[in-house]
Design an enzyme around this catalytic site. Structure first.
Site, PDB file in Angstrom:
ATOM      1  N   ASP A  89       0.862  -1.176   0.000  1.00 20.04           N
ATOM      2  CA  ASP A  89       0.000   0.000   0.000  1.00 20.04           C
ATOM      3  C   ASP A  89       0.906   1.236   0.000  1.00 20.04           C
ATOM      4  OD1 ASP A  89      -3.119   0.653   1.375  1.00 20.04           O
ATOM      5  OD2 ASP A  89      -1.651   2.216   1.049  1.00 20.04           O
ATOM      6  N   HIS A 117      -5.150  14.900  -8.272  1.00 23.00           N
ATOM      7  CA  HIS A 117      -5.392  13.490  -8.609  1.00 23.00           C
ATOM      8  C   HIS A 117      -4.657  13.051  -9.876  1.00 23.00           C
ATOM      9  CE1 HIS A 117      -8.367  12.515  -5.522  1.00 23.00           C
ATOM     10  NE2 HIS A 117      -8.774  13.771  -5.633  1.00 23.00           N
ATOM     11  N   ASP A 152      -2.461   9.797  -9.940  1.00 21.56           N
ATOM     12  CA  ASP A 152      -2.567   8.693 -10.902  1.00 21.56           C
ATOM     13  C   ASP A 152      -1.202   8.341 -11.479  1.00 21.56           C
ATOM     14  OD1 ASP A 152      -5.816   9.593 -12.342  1.00 21.56           O
ATOM     15  OD2 ASP A 152      -5.262   8.597 -10.471  1.00 21.56           O
ATOM     16  N   GLU A 162      -4.999   2.645  -3.624  1.00 18.82           N
ATOM     17  CA  GLU A 162      -3.538   2.579  -3.712  1.00 18.82           C
ATOM     18  C   GLU A 162      -3.005   1.256  -3.160  1.00 18.82           C
ATOM     19  OE1 GLU A 162      -4.514   4.798   0.155  1.00 18.82           O
ATOM     20  OE2 GLU A 162      -5.347   4.526  -1.835  1.00 18.82           O
TER      21      GLU A 162
END
Length: 388
Positions: free
Chosen positions: A256, A269, A273, A299
């Site tokens: 993670d 964002h 990405d 994630e």
């Protein structure tokens, strides 16, 4: 356009022929109609007046739909205590109803409730669960569409093969007649047949290409290009079954990205990405060729290592961790640190059950986060696999 009178007509008809089940289902759609019209009082009355009778039927899926409508209604009205109560009912009865739409709504409502309470950790956790259920539903729908498309393609291909056999029989008859015709007529007939075969081959190729494209999109995470959660689970189950039959070890890794929300909040964002794609690319470069990597949601990612014991799995996980830590993020337009926390489990402790391997790796991942992040934690020994 639907009207309140139309719903009343349907309900009266159901009552006249004693169709209680259909009547209760109609109330759900009637309440949904009232919610869209912002007629909250009417929606609440319809649902509460019939809730007890629905619960008595023992049909948990319909009860979950009622809870879902009421939870959304109270969020719209700002009554977050009641909204939380009905959302929790959906979560508690999840094993009985398995209503994906209601479960997704419950997690969404709980995320909003805890956001209002300023408990942002729980709000984020429920938001993640909402996204996972929603993504799973999309994956299942895509799989169904893929199966339908494949069945249609197989049927069409079979019909074409039959038609082709008929044409071949006809061609044999024509060929017998052409034996007595001039050479020019023979060449013309052969040219027409060749053209028909070329058209058939091109048509078959195009349909096959469309099918392969649909299968790819149904199985692949759009952003990172790796397996989505549904397809990753299928691949992992197949690999685990093979390892069990051949008495080979198998390991499971979950990682993670650390403080990913901060990256999104700070840089946006789009940069987030890009960070996900760079992290996946780095992890893939550190994995073996036959290792299976997939996106579990947000994630969070998983790696299934077939034929791989705990020690080697921890070593590969450490390579992935270092590769992610060394990523140069300047290509995203911003320079920032990218790290990830890892949890490792293996079949010698967890057995050959996917859910047990997943749970072990997930528990190790939380240990890694609790003890400082950016490290590999081994579920087998409950110790750090590598010190950073």
């Amino acid at each position: 356009h639907l009207t309140k009178a139309m719903f009343s007509d349907v309900i009266n008809l159901c009552k006249s022929v004693n169709l209680n089940f259909v009547e209760q289902g109609t109330y759900i759609y009637m309440a949904e109609f009232f919610l869209k019209k912002q007629m909250y009082t009417d929606a609440e009355k319809i649902l509460l007046d019939n809730l007890i009778s629905v619960e008595k039927t023992g049909y948990h899926t319909m009860s979950a739909s009622y809870y879902s409508q009421l939870a959304e209604l109270y969020v719209f009205q700002g009554d977050y205590l009641k909204a939380e109560s009905f959302a929790q009912k959906i979560v508690k009865t999840k094993p009985e109803h398995q209503n994906a739409k209601s479960i997704a709504t419950a997690y969404k409502v709980l995320s909003k409730v805890f956001e209002e309470k300023k408990d942002y950790d729980k709000a984020l956790d429920y938001f993640k669960k909402h996204n996972e259920v929603h993504q799973l539903k999309l994956d299942q729908n895509n799989a169904k569409l893929l199966a339908i498309q494949k069945a249609k393609f197989d049927a069409i291909e079979k019909n074409v093969q039959i038609a082709l056999l008929d044409k071949e029989n006809t061609l044999l008859k024509i060929q017998a007649l052409l034996d007595s015709e001039a050479a020019q007529s023979k060449r013309l007939a052969l040219a027409l047949l060749t053209m028909a075969l070329v058209v058939f081959i091109l048509w078959t190729y195009k349909n096959r290409k469309n099918y392969l494209e649909m299968r790819y999109f149904a199985q692949t995470d759009e952003l990172t290009g790796i397996a989505n959660r549904h397809h990753f689970a299928q691949l992992a189950l197949s690999a685990i079954t093979l390892c069990k039959k051949t008495d080979q070890p198998v390991s499971f890794v979950i990682f993670d990205l650390d403080f990913f929300k901060k990256i999104n909040d700070t840089y946006g964002h789009i940069v987030g990405d890009e960070a996900l794609k760079m992290a996946v690319s780095a992890a893939k470069s550190a994995c073996r060729k036959n290792d299976i990597i997939g996106r579990l949601g947000g994630e969070e990612f998983g790696i299934l290592l077939a034929g791989c014991g705990n020690h080697l799995a921890a070593h590969i996980a450490e390579k992935c961790r270092k590769a992610i830590e060394e990523v140069n993020t300047s290509a995203s337009g911003h320079q920032f640190t990218l790290t990830a926390s890892f949890g490792v489990s293996d079949s010698s402790i967890c057995g050959y059950e996917f859910t047990q391997l997943f749970a072990g790796a997930d528990r190790a991942l939380y240990q890694s986060k609790d003890l400082g992040r950016n490290q590999v934690f081994n579920y087998q020994t409950n110790t750090f696999a590598f010190d950073t």
